[in-house]
Motif scaffolding. Structure first.
Motif, mmCIF file in Angstrom:
data_model
loop_
_atom_site.group_PDB
_atom_site.id
_atom_site.type_symbol
_atom_site.label_atom_id
_atom_site.label_comp_id
_atom_site.label_asym_id
_atom_site.label_seq_id
_atom_site.Cartn_x
_atom_site.Cartn_y
_atom_site.Cartn_z
ATOM 1 N N ARG A 9 0.843 -1.185 0.000
ATOM 2 C CA ARG A 9 0.000 0.000 0.000
ATOM 3 C C ARG A 9 0.888 1.248 0.000
ATOM 4 O O ARG A 9 0.656 2.203 -0.737
ATOM 5 C CB ARG A 9 -0.863 -0.044 1.266
ATOM 6 N N GLN A 10 1.916 1.218 0.846
ATOM 7 C CA GLN A 10 2.844 2.339 0.932
ATOM 8 C C GLN A 10 3.561 2.543 -0.398
ATOM 9 O O GLN A 10 3.816 3.673 -0.817
ATOM 10 C CB GLN A 10 3.850 2.057 2.056
ATOM 11 N N LEU A 11 3.852 1.437 -1.063
ATOM 12 C CA LEU A 11 4.549 1.470 -2.351
ATOM 13 C C LEU A 11 3.820 2.362 -3.361
ATOM 14 O O LEU A 11 4.426 3.088 -4.136
ATOM 15 C CB LEU A 11 4.672 0.039 -2.882
ATOM 16 N N ARG A 12 2.495 2.320 -3.338
ATOM 17 C CA ARG A 12 1.702 3.135 -4.263
ATOM 18 C C ARG A 12 2.010 4.612 -4.102
ATOM 19 O O ARG A 12 2.142 5.353 -5.071
ATOM 20 C CB ARG A 12 0.202 2.926 -4.005
ATOM 21 N N TYR A 13 2.124 5.031 -2.840
ATOM 22 C CA TYR A 13 2.362 6.460 -2.592
ATOM 23 C C TYR A 13 3.814 6.838 -2.878
ATOM 24 O O TYR A 13 4.094 7.932 -3.356
ATOM 25 C CB TYR A 13 1.960 6.809 -1.159
ATOM 26 N N VAL A 14 4.731 5.933 -2.585
ATOM 27 C CA VAL A 14 6.144 6.177 -2.919
ATOM 28 C C VAL A 14 6.256 6.371 -4.430
ATOM 29 O O VAL A 14 6.916 7.288 -4.920
ATOM 30 C CB VAL A 14 7.029 4.985 -2.470
ATOM 31 N N ASN A 15 5.566 5.514 -5.154
ATOM 32 C CA ASN A 15 5.621 5.565 -6.616
ATOM 33 C C ASN A 15 5.023 6.866 -7.157
ATOM 34 O O ASN A 15 5.599 7.525 -8.017
ATOM 35 C CB ASN A 15 4.893 4.352 -7.184
ATOM 36 N N LYS A 16 3.881 7.257 -6.615
ATOM 37 C CA LYS A 16 3.247 8.508 -7.047
ATOM 38 C C LYS A 16 4.189 9.685 -6.833
ATOM 39 O O LYS A 16 4.402 10.505 -7.726
ATOM 40 C CB LYS A 16 1.974 8.755 -6.232
ATOM 41 N N ALA A 73 19.400 3.949 -9.192
ATOM 42 C CA ALA A 73 18.040 3.817 -8.656
ATOM 43 C C ALA A 73 18.064 3.339 -7.215
ATOM 44 O O ALA A 73 17.297 3.815 -6.385
ATOM 45 C CB ALA A 73 17.224 2.859 -9.516
ATOM 46 N N CYS A 74 18.929 2.374 -6.919
ATOM 47 C CA CYS A 74 18.908 1.792 -5.576
ATOM 48 C C CYS A 74 19.769 2.577 -4.601
ATOM 49 O O CYS A 74 19.319 2.930 -3.521
ATOM 50 C CB CYS A 74 19.356 0.335 -5.619
ATOM 51 N N PHE A 75 20.995 2.845 -4.972
ATOM 52 C CA PHE A 75 21.885 3.509 -4.017
ATOM 53 C C PHE A 75 21.641 5.029 -3.986
ATOM 54 O O PHE A 75 21.203 5.588 -2.982
ATOM 55 C CB PHE A 75 23.344 3.209 -4.359
ATOM 56 N N THR A 76 21.912 5.685 -5.116
ATOM 57 C CA THR A 76 21.894 7.149 -5.131
ATOM 58 C C THR A 76 20.508 7.703 -4.820
ATOM 59 O O THR A 76 20.339 8.552 -3.948
ATOM 60 C CB THR A 76 22.367 7.651 -6.511
ATOM 61 N N SER A 107 8.723 -0.997 1.379
ATOM 62 C CA SER A 107 8.123 -0.250 0.275
ATOM 63 C C SER A 107 9.186 0.524 -0.503
ATOM 64 O O SER A 107 9.163 0.577 -1.729
ATOM 65 C CB SER A 107 7.045 0.701 0.797
ATOM 66 N N ARG A 108 10.145 1.114 0.209
ATOM 67 C CA ARG A 108 11.189 1.887 -0.470
ATOM 68 C C ARG A 108 12.061 0.971 -1.337
ATOM 69 O O ARG A 108 12.405 1.307 -2.469
ATOM 70 C CB ARG A 108 12.081 2.611 0.547
ATOM 71 N N VAL A 109 12.449 -0.195 -0.801
ATOM 72 C CA VAL A 109 13.330 -1.088 -1.542
ATOM 73 C C VAL A 109 12.596 -1.698 -2.739
ATOM 74 O O VAL A 109 13.149 -1.795 -3.833
ATOM 75 C CB VAL A 109 13.905 -2.182 -0.613
ATOM 76 N N LEU A 110 11.329 -2.061 -2.532
ATOM 77 C CA LEU A 110 10.562 -2.612 -3.658
ATOM 78 C C LEU A 110 10.441 -1.583 -4.775
ATOM 79 O O LEU A 110 10.524 -1.915 -5.951
ATOM 80 C CB LEU A 110 9.163 -3.047 -3.201
ATOM 81 N N HIS A 111 10.263 -0.331 -4.379
ATOM 82 C CA HIS A 111 10.150 0.700 -5.408
ATOM 83 C C HIS A 111 11.467 0.881 -6.163
ATOM 84 O O HIS A 111 11.478 0.986 -7.389
ATOM 85 C CB HIS A 111 9.705 2.036 -4.817
ATOM 86 N N LEU A 148 20.964 -9.418 -10.424
ATOM 87 C CA LEU A 148 20.165 -8.193 -10.398
ATOM 88 C C LEU A 148 19.426 -8.038 -9.067
ATOM 89 O O LEU A 148 19.439 -6.976 -8.452
ATOM 90 C CB LEU A 148 19.174 -8.214 -11.563
ATOM 91 N N LEU A 149 18.828 -9.128 -8.588
ATOM 92 C CA LEU A 149 18.079 -9.055 -7.331
ATOM 93 C C LEU A 149 18.993 -8.853 -6.130
ATOM 94 O O LEU A 149 18.728 -8.019 -5.264
ATOM 95 C CB LEU A 149 17.240 -10.327 -7.137
ATOM 96 N N VAL A 150 20.094 -9.613 -6.098
ATOM 97 C CA VAL A 150 21.043 -9.452 -4.996
ATOM 98 C C VAL A 150 21.627 -8.035 -5.028
ATOM 99 O O VAL A 150 21.761 -7.362 -4.003
ATOM 100 C CB VAL A 150 22.165 -10.509 -5.068
ATOM 101 N N GLY A 151 21.930 -7.565 -6.242
ATOM 102 C CA GLY A 151 22.471 -6.213 -6.401
ATOM 103 C C GLY A 151 21.481 -5.167 -5.931
ATOM 104 O O GLY A 151 21.838 -4.242 -5.188
ATOM 105 N N ALA A 152 20.219 -5.296 -6.320
ATOM 106 C CA ALA A 152 19.204 -4.309 -5.927
ATOM 107 C C ALA A 152 19.062 -4.273 -4.409
ATOM 108 O O ALA A 152 19.026 -3.205 -3.798
ATOM 109 C CB ALA A 152 17.867 -4.642 -6.583
ATOM 110 N N ALA A 153 19.022 -5.459 -3.794
ATOM 111 C CA ALA A 153 18.879 -5.508 -2.335
ATOM 112 C C ALA A 153 20.092 -4.891 -1.657
ATOM 113 O O ALA A 153 19.976 -4.067 -0.745
ATOM 114 C CB ALA A 153 18.693 -6.958 -1.878
#
Lengths: 255, 312
Positions: A9-16, A73-76, A107-111, A148-153
């Protein structure tokens, strides 16, 4: 289960909020493609020697910019956006609500992961269309996705940990770029580290996670060898960052 | 501020109980043995100079800080140990406006509503704070006063029993302040307990049922805005300008200032006024601009603070 529902649910607002900050969204997406075009135009007519193999410079840059876009996207992005939220008291306020910290960070990491995947797909499609870069498939794709997944996390965890070093939101871009830019160069993201690269640079690249991550991504695009040890190094950096963040991350501005 | 029926039914219950609270930051003793009791359904104001320990105390009550010593109970819960349980029952309006600039008013409230077990309806919240017309505006396009009202709405979204308002009208223009006061009074009418910190005496005077003055990390005075510092029984000042004619007799002649006003101190205003007006009627000397001045809340406050500073 409830935590995951809250996070989604939080992800929706982060995305917006992300897409409504056009300069930030634009540069996150434009930089990797812009660099891809610039580097391949400047240097893109030959091949680059990687160990015993030589691959097209353009293929090299498609892989490099794929790595670069995920790190952005993930770090910076995460480091800057969370520092901003912390410094404008948004985090302090969220911390006063029943929203759990786990749901917030999920939510932040998924985004960040979602934006990374979009960026990597765009970079790969762009590379395939204009530079004849190959797109990973089969077992290569599985390895590539693992990295990619390990890197993103891991880079997300590093991004959250990096906010500890950011004294205030105004200093954010300078501090975060000071951490990541030199390492991007020293890890061969912008200029390939050939077989003659100075030893100290090779060592710096070996210690930090960017080079290892980039090698994993490269194997997907250029068919170079894939090492599970690269995944391990990136994952260990992520775990380290997680421990540091869990201990020192603050929801309140430093004043 | 509260309606009689509500205060009668709930004033015996305690919303906040603090005793012997202490907190230091390094060598700085921010709070040194503070005691406080706030009843349910009242608007309780905390006044005090900067550095008096107000913010530290409030943040301990909210659960943001851990205390060093003393006992704290908020709605029957220890905020230092069971903060998560408290979160759904308390609303906080922070000193600074703080919500995502890129979301709209409606989205912001919907987002916060999702965190609480029994959220209030968005329409109702918008009506309470008067932001119906800004429903679809982004937060970044709201004026300062509107952002503040959104802050209040966010604090109310979980339908809290207790509200903390930290300097809610700092930086407001006079009309925005009166609007905000209206909102706070309407909260009390809904039966909420409100803790308010402020620098403005008129705010405390207008809103608070009771006022505590905090200085040097302690409560130095406690009372209703009208009785604080015993200003209701303190010496009053009578002020007037004399018309043509003789001066008043001994005891009624006071001191005359540069602009021609006579100032007279009195402990028994009724008697003094009676003597003065009788003299005026008998002699035919007019008392122009006759006024009785009581110490204001601000006078009482400054007096209390000065006492504490002298001791320090």
């Amino acid at each position: 289960m409830n935590a995951l529902r809250l996070a989604l649910r939080q992800l929706r607002y982060v995305n917006k909020a992300f897409w409504r900050n056009p300069p930030a969204a634009f540069f996150t997406f434009a930089f990797p493609l812009m660099f891809l075009v610039i580097f391949t135009s400047l240097l893109g007519h030959g091949t680059v020697q990687l160990g015993s193999r030589s691959i097209n410079v353009s293929t090299y840059y498609v892989a490099s910019m794929g790595s670069f876009s995920l790190i952005s996207a993930c770090f910076t992005n995460l480091a800057l956006s969370i520092s901003f939220q912390r410094d404008t008291d948004i985090l302090k306020r969220l911390d006063a609500t029943p929203l759990t910290r786990a749901a917030y960070f999920t939510s932040r990491v998924l985004h960040a992961l979602f934006v990374s995947i979009l960026l990597v797909v765009i970079t790969a499609a762009f590379g395939a269309a204009f530079y004849h870069a190959s797109v990973p498939s089969g077992i290569t794709l599985v390895r590539f996705l693992t990295m990619l997944l390990v890197g993103a996390a891991s880079f997300s965890a590093l991004g959250v940990a990096a906010t500890i070093a950011v004294p205030n939101a105004n200093a954010g871009p300078a501090v975060v770029n000071a951490m990541v830019l030199p390492l991007l160069f020293l890890s061969g993201i912008f200029i390939p580290l050939g077989n003659n690269a100075p030893t100290w640079i090779v060592w710096v690249a070996r210690i930090f996670p960017i080079r290892h991550f980039a090698l994993g991504m490269q194997s997907g695009f250029a068919g170079t060898s894939f090492q599970w040890s690269d995944v391990l190094v990136v994952g260990l950096w992520g775990l380290g960052a997680l421990v540091v963040a869990a201990r020192y991350f603050r929801f309140e501005p430093r004043r | 501020m509260t309606t009689p029926t509500q205060s009668a039914s709930s004033s015996t219950e305690v919303a906040i109980r603090v005793s012997g609270l202490e907190k230091s930051y390094g060598s700085v003793h921010a709070v040194r043995g503070l005691d406080l009791e706030v009843h349910r359904g009242e608007i309780f104001a905390i006044l005090g100079p900067n550095g008096a320990g107000k913010t530290t105390t409030i943040e301990i009550l909210e659960g943001y800080r851990q205390r060093d010593r003393g006992s704290v109970e908020v709605l029957g819960i220890d905020p230092g140990r069971q903060r998560q349980q408290l979160k759904a029952r308390v609303g906080i309006v922070p000193q600074q406006a703080s919500s995502d600039p890129f979301l709209t008013v409606e989205e912001t409230l919907q987002m916060y509503a999702g965190y609480y077990p029994h959220p209030k309806g968005i329409d109702e919240l918008l009506t309470v704070v008067g932001l119906q017309e800004k429903r679809t505006s982004r937060v970044q396009r709201l004026s300062g006063g509107q952002q503040r009202r959104l802050d209040v709405a966010i604090a109310l979204v979980g339908d809290p029993e207790l509200l903390f308002l930290d300097e809610p009208t700092t930086g407001f223009d006079p009309s925005a302040r009166h609007e905000a006061w209206g909102v706070v009074k309407s909260l009390a009418r809904l039966g909420k307990t409100v803790i308010l910190t402020t620098h403005y005496m008129d705010e405390a005077q207008n809103l608070a049922d009771r006022v505590a003055v905090v200085a040097g990390g302690r409560v130095v005075a406690l009372g209703t805005p009208d009785t604080l510092g015993a200003r209701d029984v303190a010496t009053a000042e009578i002020r007037f300008r004399l018309g043509e004619g003789p001066r008043p007799p001994e005891g009624l002649d006071g001191e005359t200032d540069a602009s021609g006003y006579v100032h007279l101190s009195s402990l028994d205003v009724t008697q003094t006024l009676y003597d003065l007006t009788r003299w005026s009627l008998e002699t035919g000397v007019e008392l122009e601009g006759l006024q009785v001045l009581r110490p204001t809340l601000e006078d009482a406050y400054l007096h209390l603070i000065a006492d504490v500073e002298e001791m320090a």
